[in-house]
Each structure stands twice: as structure tokens, then as C-alpha cells.
Design a protein around this motif. Sequence first.
Motif, PDB file in Angstrom:
ATOM      1  N   ALA A   1      -5.701   2.090 -12.465  1.00  0.00           N
ATOM      2  CA  ALA A   1      -6.190   0.876 -11.804  1.00  0.00           C
ATOM      3  C   ALA A   1      -6.803   1.241 -10.451  1.00  0.00           C
ATOM      4  CB  ALA A   1      -5.047  -0.119 -11.607  1.00  0.00           C
ATOM      5  N   THR A   2      -7.609   0.325  -9.925  1.00  0.00           N
ATOM      6  CA  THR A   2      -8.124   0.472  -8.563  1.00  0.00           C
ATOM      7  C   THR A   2      -7.034  -0.017  -7.622  1.00  0.00           C
ATOM      8  OG1 THR A   2     -10.375   0.095  -9.309  1.00  0.00           O
ATOM      9  CG2 THR A   2      -9.930  -0.240  -6.971  1.00  0.00           C
ATOM     10  N   VAL A   3      -6.701   0.783  -6.623  1.00  0.00           N
ATOM     11  CA  VAL A   3      -5.599   0.467  -5.720  1.00  0.00           C
ATOM     12  C   VAL A   3      -6.107   0.417  -4.282  1.00  0.00           C
ATOM     13  CG1 VAL A   3      -3.342   1.198  -4.867  1.00  0.00           C
ATOM     14  CG2 VAL A   3      -3.945   1.591  -7.254  1.00  0.00           C
ATOM     15  N   GLU A   4      -5.746  -0.665  -3.586  1.00  0.00           N
ATOM     16  CA  GLU A   4      -6.038  -0.793  -2.156  1.00  0.00           C
ATOM     17  C   GLU A   4      -4.706  -0.903  -1.439  1.00  0.00           C
ATOM     18  OE1 GLU A   4      -7.608  -4.244   0.773  1.00  0.00           O
ATOM     19  OE2 GLU A   4      -8.888  -3.818  -0.954  1.00  0.00           O
ATOM     20  N   ILE A   5      -4.510  -0.072  -0.417  1.00  0.00           N
ATOM     21  CA  ILE A   5      -3.252  -0.073   0.336  1.00  0.00           C
ATOM     22  C   ILE A   5      -3.579  -0.294   1.807  1.00  0.00           C
ATOM     23  CG2 ILE A   5      -1.188   1.223   0.951  1.00  0.00           C
ATOM     24  CD1 ILE A   5      -1.683   2.905  -1.590  1.00  0.00           C
ATOM     25  N   ARG A   6      -2.903  -1.264   2.410  1.00  0.00           N
ATOM     26  CA  ARG A   6      -3.102  -1.550   3.834  1.00  0.00           C
ATOM     27  C   ARG A   6      -1.750  -1.648   4.525  1.00  0.00           C
ATOM     28  NH1 ARG A   6      -8.251  -4.995   5.107  1.00  0.00           N
ATOM     29  NH2 ARG A   6      -9.598  -4.236   3.467  1.00  0.00           N
ATOM     30  N   GLN A   7      -1.672  -1.059   5.705  1.00  0.00           N
ATOM     31  CA  GLN A   7      -0.458  -1.116   6.516  1.00  0.00           C
ATOM     32  C   GLN A   7      -0.787  -1.856   7.808  1.00  0.00           C
ATOM     33  OE1 GLN A   7       2.711   2.130   7.348  1.00  0.00           O
ATOM     34  NE2 GLN A   7       1.055   2.559   8.752  1.00  0.00           N
ATOM     35  N   TYR A   8       0.056  -2.806   8.158  1.00  0.00           N
ATOM     36  CA  TYR A   8      -0.129  -3.610   9.364  1.00  0.00           C
ATOM     37  C   TYR A   8       1.116  -3.500  10.229  1.00  0.00           C
ATOM     38  CZ  TYR A   8      -3.515  -5.945   6.295  1.00  0.00           C
ATOM     39  OH  TYR A   8      -4.539  -6.209   5.431  1.00  0.00           O
ATOM     40  N   PHE A   9       0.916  -3.406  11.546  1.00  0.00           N
ATOM     41  CA  PHE A   9       2.020  -3.459  12.509  1.00  0.00           C
ATOM     42  C   PHE A   9       1.847  -4.702  13.365  1.00  0.00           C
ATOM     43  CE2 PHE A   9       1.743   1.119  11.672  1.00  0.00           C
ATOM     44  CZ  PHE A   9       3.062   1.402  11.366  1.00  0.00           C
ATOM     45  N   ASN A  10       2.942  -5.267  13.859  1.00  0.00           N
ATOM     46  CA  ASN A  10       2.851  -6.473  14.685  1.00  0.00           C
ATOM     47  C   ASN A  10       2.405  -6.175  16.108  1.00  0.00           C
ATOM     48  OD1 ASN A  10       5.300  -5.235  15.456  1.00  0.00           O
ATOM     49  ND2 ASN A  10       6.233  -7.193  15.975  1.00  0.00           N
ATOM     50  N   SER A  11       2.386  -4.905  16.494  1.00  0.00           N
ATOM     51  CA  SER A  11       1.990  -4.538  17.844  1.00  0.00           C
ATOM     52  C   SER A  11       1.485  -3.101  17.843  1.00  0.00           C
ATOM     53  CB  SER A  11       3.194  -4.665  18.784  1.00  0.00           C
ATOM     54  OG  SER A  11       2.901  -4.156  20.053  1.00  0.00           O
ATOM     55  N   VAL A  12       0.535  -2.818  18.717  1.00  0.00           N
ATOM     56  CA  VAL A  12       0.026  -1.457  18.827  1.00  0.00           C
ATOM     57  C   VAL A  12       1.061  -0.553  19.489  1.00  0.00           C
ATOM     58  CG1 VAL A  12      -1.769  -0.019  19.862  1.00  0.00           C
ATOM     59  CG2 VAL A  12      -2.362  -2.231  18.900  1.00  0.00           C
TER      60      VAL A  12
END
Length: 120
Positions: free
Chosen positions: A47-58
Motif C-alpha cells: 500500500a501507499t503509506v504516509e507517516i506524519r509526526q506532530y509535536f505540541n511545541s517546538v
Amino acid sequence: MIAAAAVCAGVLSGCATTQKIVNKVGRSETPLAQVLHERPDLRKDLATVEIRQYFNSVESPTAAEVKVTETGLLDDSVRSIRTVYRFKQVDGDWERTTTQKEYMCQRGKNTKTFQTAKCS
């Protein structure tokens, strides 16, 4: 040539910033590393996979989210599956708090947005 050098410098400084964030998040693996460790299938799946990681603060983040979206599945009723992993910092370590699966259906009333109900 000067413009190309400026773009390269900007990209490299972004990598340095990301590395600073990763170094500040504690002793445990980052949320993204934990998800990849748990889901080795993401590296082998067709499958095509997109992975994103987010933090609440730099600086000194205390919460994070990893979204894994898989499309091109071998299921004619499901267009995409998105799994959302949520983490929080506890004593310098990242601990997963919740995991939620969401589905985007190929047919039916709701084919443009993700929903928690499985597709039929």
C-alpha cells in the motif's frame, strides 16, 4: 546558483532544528520510532503509506501524535485507513496514550472524510 545555495542552507537548517527537537524529547524512542518498531509491516506493505509526526511545541514538547495513512489497499470497500497514535511525556519518556483507527470508504454516503465506523 546563489538561490540554490540558499535553498540548501534552509533545508539543512530545518534538519538541524528537527534533530534538536528529537534530542530534547527524552530517553525513550521518539513516537515515530515507536510506531515504526511496532509496525514493521509499513516498510514492506504494498500500500501507499504516509507517516506524519506532530509535536505540541517546538521546545520541550509534552505531547505528540503520529498519523499513519495507508491507501491502495486490497479491500474494495476501503479507500484509506488512518491510524492515529497519541503520546505524552512522562518522566522524560514518551508513552502512548491512545490509538484510533479511522476509515475512508470507497462507496456509500461518506467517501470524502475519515470515520471511525468500518466501511461496509
